[in-house]
Design a protein around this motif. Structure first.
Motif, PDB file in Angstrom:
ATOM      1  N   LEU A 100       0.862  -1.367   0.015  1.00  0.00           N
ATOM      2  CA  LEU A 100       0.172   0.058  -0.090  1.00  0.00           C
ATOM      3  C   LEU A 100       0.850   1.275  -0.010  1.00  0.00           C
ATOM      4  O   LEU A 100       1.862   1.247   0.516  1.00  0.00           O
ATOM      5  N   LEU A 101       0.568   2.279  -0.721  1.00  0.00           N
ATOM      6  CA  LEU A 101       0.954   3.580  -0.723  1.00  0.00           C
ATOM      7  C   LEU A 101       0.495   4.526   0.592  1.00  0.00           C
ATOM      8  O   LEU A 101      -0.710   4.765   0.656  1.00  0.00           O
ATOM      9  N   ARG A 102       1.409   4.588   1.223  1.00  0.00           N
ATOM     10  CA  ARG A 102       1.351   5.392   2.678  1.00  0.00           C
ATOM     11  C   ARG A 102       1.956   6.466   3.110  1.00  0.00           C
ATOM     12  O   ARG A 102       3.127   6.659   2.489  1.00  0.00           O
ATOM     13  N   LEU A 103       1.583   7.375   4.033  1.00  0.00           N
ATOM     14  CA  LEU A 103       2.224   8.233   4.675  1.00  0.00           C
ATOM     15  C   LEU A 103       2.268   8.167   6.095  1.00  0.00           C
ATOM     16  O   LEU A 103       1.087   7.828   6.735  1.00  0.00           O
ATOM     17  N   TYR A 104       3.532   7.730   6.800  1.00  0.00           N
ATOM     18  CA  TYR A 104       3.163   7.431   8.148  1.00  0.00           C
ATOM     19  C   TYR A 104       3.738   8.592   9.020  1.00  0.00           C
ATOM     20  O   TYR A 104       4.658   9.506   8.467  1.00  0.00           O
ATOM     21  N   ARG A 141      -4.119   4.958  13.302  1.00  0.00           N
ATOM     22  CA  ARG A 141      -3.990   6.251  13.695  1.00  0.00           C
ATOM     23  C   ARG A 141      -3.028   7.067  13.349  1.00  0.00           C
ATOM     24  O   ARG A 141      -2.863   8.205  12.966  1.00  0.00           O
ATOM     25  N   SER A 142      -1.694   6.111  12.985  1.00  0.00           N
ATOM     26  CA  SER A 142      -0.391   6.867  12.556  1.00  0.00           C
ATOM     27  C   SER A 142      -0.281   6.993  11.095  1.00  0.00           C
ATOM     28  O   SER A 142       0.583   7.527  10.873  1.00  0.00           O
ATOM     29  N   TYR A 143      -1.068   6.848  10.191  1.00  0.00           N
ATOM     30  CA  TYR A 143      -0.916   6.617   8.653  1.00  0.00           C
ATOM     31  C   TYR A 143      -2.182   6.990   7.974  1.00  0.00           C
ATOM     32  O   TYR A 143      -3.204   6.904   8.247  1.00  0.00           O
ATOM     33  N   VAL A 144      -1.701   7.597   6.748  1.00  0.00           N
ATOM     34  CA  VAL A 144      -2.764   7.840   5.676  1.00  0.00           C
ATOM     35  C   VAL A 144      -2.330   7.027   4.515  1.00  0.00           C
ATOM     36  O   VAL A 144      -1.129   6.763   4.085  1.00  0.00           O
ATOM     37  N   THR A 145      -3.440   6.494   3.793  1.00  0.00           N
ATOM     38  CA  THR A 145      -3.313   5.288   2.782  1.00  0.00           C
ATOM     39  C   THR A 145      -4.035   6.339   1.779  1.00  0.00           C
ATOM     40  O   THR A 145      -5.181   6.552   1.626  1.00  0.00           O
ATOM     41  N   LEU A 146      -3.197   6.216   0.604  1.00  0.00           N
ATOM     42  CA  LEU A 146      -3.776   6.799  -0.825  1.00  0.00           C
ATOM     43  C   LEU A 146      -4.904   5.849  -1.336  1.00  0.00           C
ATOM     44  O   LEU A 146      -4.739   4.716  -1.361  1.00  0.00           O
ATOM     45  N   ASN A 147      -5.799   6.406  -1.938  1.00  0.00           N
ATOM     46  CA  ASN A 147      -6.877   5.550  -2.368  1.00  0.00           C
ATOM     47  C   ASN A 147      -7.522   6.561  -3.687  1.00  0.00           C
ATOM     48  O   ASN A 147      -7.471   7.709  -3.628  1.00  0.00           O
ATOM     49  N   ASP A 148      -8.100   6.009  -4.673  1.00  0.00           N
ATOM     50  CA  ASP A 148      -8.850   6.487  -5.653  1.00  0.00           C
ATOM     51  C   ASP A 148     -10.466   5.950  -5.645  1.00  0.00           C
ATOM     52  O   ASP A 148     -11.027   5.534  -6.579  1.00  0.00           O
ATOM     53  N   ARG A 186     -10.570   0.776  -2.950  1.00  0.00           N
ATOM     54  CA  ARG A 186      -9.855   1.205  -3.996  1.00  0.00           C
ATOM     55  C   ARG A 186      -8.506   1.864  -3.755  1.00  0.00           C
ATOM     56  O   ARG A 186      -7.961   2.724  -3.952  1.00  0.00           O
ATOM     57  N   LEU A 187      -7.545   1.254  -2.691  1.00  0.00           N
ATOM     58  CA  LEU A 187      -6.416   1.668  -2.143  1.00  0.00           C
ATOM     59  C   LEU A 187      -5.421   1.410  -3.298  1.00  0.00           C
ATOM     60  O   LEU A 187      -5.555   0.522  -4.270  1.00  0.00           O
ATOM     61  N   LEU A 188      -4.558   2.358  -3.360  1.00  0.00           N
ATOM     62  CA  LEU A 188      -3.448   2.462  -4.080  1.00  0.00           C
ATOM     63  C   LEU A 188      -2.273   1.657  -3.853  1.00  0.00           C
ATOM     64  O   LEU A 188      -1.846   1.469  -2.621  1.00  0.00           O
ATOM     65  N   THR A 189      -1.775   0.855  -4.720  1.00  0.00           N
ATOM     66  CA  THR A 189      -0.486   0.056  -4.258  1.00  0.00           C
ATOM     67  C   THR A 189       0.548   0.223  -5.385  1.00  0.00           C
ATOM     68  O   THR A 189       0.802   1.415  -6.131  1.00  0.00           O
ATOM     69  N   GLY A 190       1.851  -0.234  -4.897  1.00  0.00           N
ATOM     70  CA  GLY A 190       3.062  -0.054  -5.582  1.00  0.00           C
ATOM     71  C   GLY A 190       3.157  -0.493  -7.223  1.00  0.00           C
ATOM     72  O   GLY A 190       4.111  -0.125  -7.696  1.00  0.00           O
ATOM     73  N   ALA A 191       1.930  -1.176  -7.669  1.00  0.00           N
ATOM     74  CA  ALA A 191       1.920  -1.533  -9.140  1.00  0.00           C
ATOM     75  C   ALA A 191       1.258  -0.439  -9.771  1.00  0.00           C
ATOM     76  O   ALA A 191       1.151  -0.466 -10.888  1.00  0.00           O
ATOM     77  N   ASP A 192       0.646   0.653  -8.831  1.00  0.00           N
ATOM     78  CA  ASP A 192      -0.248   1.752  -9.699  1.00  0.00           C
ATOM     79  C   ASP A 192       0.773   2.886  -9.826  1.00  0.00           C
ATOM     80  O   ASP A 192       0.796   3.686 -10.786  1.00  0.00           O
ATOM     81  N   ASN A 220      -6.378  14.831  -1.412  1.00  0.00           N
ATOM     82  CA  ASN A 220      -6.539  15.572  -0.120  1.00  0.00           C
ATOM     83  C   ASN A 220      -5.693  15.055   1.187  1.00  0.00           C
ATOM     84  O   ASN A 220      -4.785  14.156   0.756  1.00  0.00           O
ATOM     85  N   ALA A 221      -5.772  15.878   2.183  1.00  0.00           N
ATOM     86  CA  ALA A 221      -5.148  15.498   3.269  1.00  0.00           C
ATOM     87  C   ALA A 221      -5.011  14.034   3.715  1.00  0.00           C
ATOM     88  O   ALA A 221      -4.310  13.436   4.570  1.00  0.00           O
ATOM     89  N   LYS A 222      -6.283  13.485   3.385  1.00  0.00           N
ATOM     90  CA  LYS A 222      -6.521  12.047   3.896  1.00  0.00           C
ATOM     91  C   LYS A 222      -6.050  10.993   2.777  1.00  0.00           C
ATOM     92  O   LYS A 222      -6.240   9.742   2.915  1.00  0.00           O
ATOM     93  N   GLY A 223      -5.513  11.436   1.726  1.00  0.00           N
ATOM     94  CA  GLY A 223      -5.008  10.666   0.887  1.00  0.00           C
ATOM     95  C   GLY A 223      -5.709  10.074  -0.420  1.00  0.00           C
ATOM     96  O   GLY A 223      -5.529   9.153  -1.204  1.00  0.00           O
ATOM     97  N   LYS A 224      -7.071  10.751  -0.743  1.00  0.00           N
ATOM     98  CA  LYS A 224      -8.094  10.522  -1.688  1.00  0.00           C
ATOM     99  C   LYS A 224      -7.704  11.276  -2.789  1.00  0.00           C
ATOM    100  O   LYS A 224      -7.637  12.529  -2.939  1.00  0.00           O
ATOM    101  N   VAL A 225      -7.541  10.404  -4.108  1.00  0.00           N
ATOM    102  CA  VAL A 225      -7.299  11.464  -5.247  1.00  0.00           C
ATOM    103  C   VAL A 225      -8.170  12.346  -5.664  1.00  0.00           C
ATOM    104  O   VAL A 225      -9.464  12.067  -5.480  1.00  0.00           O
TER     105      VAL A 225
END
Length: 437
Positions: A100-104, A141-148, A186-192, A220-225
């Protein structure tokens, strides 16, 4: 060319700093040290099903995601905290569709030296992504996960398939269903995408620089495309999903490794890691992107790699025309890992922006042996060093990408992630907001 927006006194101060650092060898002292173990994980779908085990670590990681491979760093929600961004996972588009593509968000408790002696534990702790409050583990609570979740991207993503894409014949060659949480959200991954840089604009939106397109991705700040991926005009890598049989003109994994943002949060400066076909050997393009207009401005500069340099690792703004760039080689001898100050307002007759050495990461003073290796000179010989953040005019934060589990300085042990506070012997000509980006 790029126009100056700051008063002339800033340019004069910058020139003085550059002149001073040119006249004497630039240097730095290790002012703080913290380390995060290689085996640091967060909850998530099983990862590493398509990657190879290495250095005594067996993949896959069942119901876990690795907290590693940091390729960008931003200030966190509270003083002393930082947001760190892993790249696409295990290194390639093919082996990372389940990562998963994330920010910690973390707080390093730097080991430092004070008059009364050594202080700080030298550890790195997870914190709440919104408040900076300490946590006992890396949880949601520690991370944001990117999603489309709004289906805005212009190509099929892993979440749209029944099975993970994999064309190999080794690990994971059998069909493996995409994890339900990836599909449903619809979480984004390292193949996206292979995200290698991130910045925050004046609205609080996140902008990610990707290597596979190369693309810019706005969330946005929560990782939504928030919009379709933004391509680099005239540049495509072999992994670009829109290639459609065309000829790529940029090497694989050579996209936006570095990206900076101006003080107003309105313009991005993207730095490619590789040379575009037809450009001078060893030259890397810097392009300016207008966030409000949603397009590139057409302004372009060229960065020149040193003879020993093979890659750049990061770029961050010092002021509106000067930037810090990490440049490195890999495992070659001697290892070459340096940070340069570049100036877009100073372009030589050869067409390249000026650059001045600020730090040699293979020769850092460590008089108090903060990393406890028994030496008073600190070296940072990791294969990939991809994070630099300005803390103040004389202090930098630098972090390595540990390439879990493949990179290893000690036989049989994957590299940890090290956080460095570096005290400079030159003063950077900061604008008012540089340390906040």
């Amino acid at each position: 060319m790029y126009r100056m927006f700051r008063p002339a006194r800033l340019a004069i101060a910058a020139a003085l700093v550059v002149s001073a650092s040119t006249a004497a060898q630039a240097g730095a002292m290790l002012d703080g040290f913290a380390t995060m173990p290689a085996d640091t994980f967060a909850p998530g779908p099983t990862s590493g099903q398509f990657a190879s085990s290495a250095n005594g670590r067996t993949l896959p990681l069942v119901d876990r995601q690795p907290v590693q491979g940091f390729s960008a760093v931003l200030p966190g929600p509270a003083a002393g905290t930082f947001r760190v961004m892993p790249d696409n996972g295990f290194g390639t588009k093919a082996n990372s569709p389940d990562t998963l593509l994330r920010l910690y968000t973390v707080r390093p408790d730097f080991r430092r030296w004070a008059d009364q002696g050594e202080q700080g534990s030298g550890t790195v702790q997870p914190v709440d992504r919104d408040t900076g409050e300490s946590l006992t583990a890396f949880d949601k609570r520690s991370y944001v996960t990117l999603n489309d979740s709004d289906r805005l991207l212009g190509f099929p993503i892993v979440a749209e398939g029944d099975h993970y894409p994999y064309a190999g014949t080794g690990p994971g060659s059998a069909d493996i269903p995409v994890a339900p949480q990836i599909r449903e959200r619809r979480l984004l991954t390292g193949a996206d995408f292979d995200i290698e840089s991130v910045r925050v604009d004046r609205r609080g939106h996140l902008w990610f620089g990707d290597e596979l397109g190369p693309f810019l991705i706005e969330t946005n700040a929560k990782g939504k495309v928030l919009r379709a991926e933004v391509p680099m005009p005239g540049v495509m890598s072999p992994d670009n999903p829109h290639l459609n049989g065309g000829t790529p003109n940029l090497g694989r994994s050579r996209g936006f490794e570095g990206m900076a943002i101006d003080a107003a949060g309105r313009h991005l400066f993207t730095l490619l890691e590789g040379t575009v076909t037809g450009d001078a050997a060893g030259s890397l393009r810097i392009n300016r992107f207008d966030i409000r207009a949603g397009r590139y401005t057409g302004e372009q500069w060229l960065y020149k790699l040193e003879p020993q340099g093979t890659n750049i690792g990061d770029m961050t703004a010092v002021n509106e025309h000067q930037f810090l760039v990490i440049e490195r080689n890999g495992t070659e001898t001697p290892r070459f890992k340096k940070i340069y100050l570049i100036d877009l307002n100073q372009v030589g007759s050869d067409g390249f922006v000026s650059k001045t050495e600020v730090v040699d990461l293979m020769n850092v003073a460590d008089p108090h042996d903060l990393n406890r290796d028994g030496a008073t000179t600190f070296t940072f010989p990791f294969v990939t060093i991809e994070d630099v953040l300005v803390l103040d005019a004389r202090t930098l934060l630098v972090i390595n990408d540990n390439n879990y589990p493949g990179s290893s300085r000690v036989d049989g042990e994957p590299d940890p992630t090290e956080f460095l506070r570096l005290s400079l012997d030159v003063t950077l000509p900061l604008d008012d907001q540089a340390a906040l980006r």
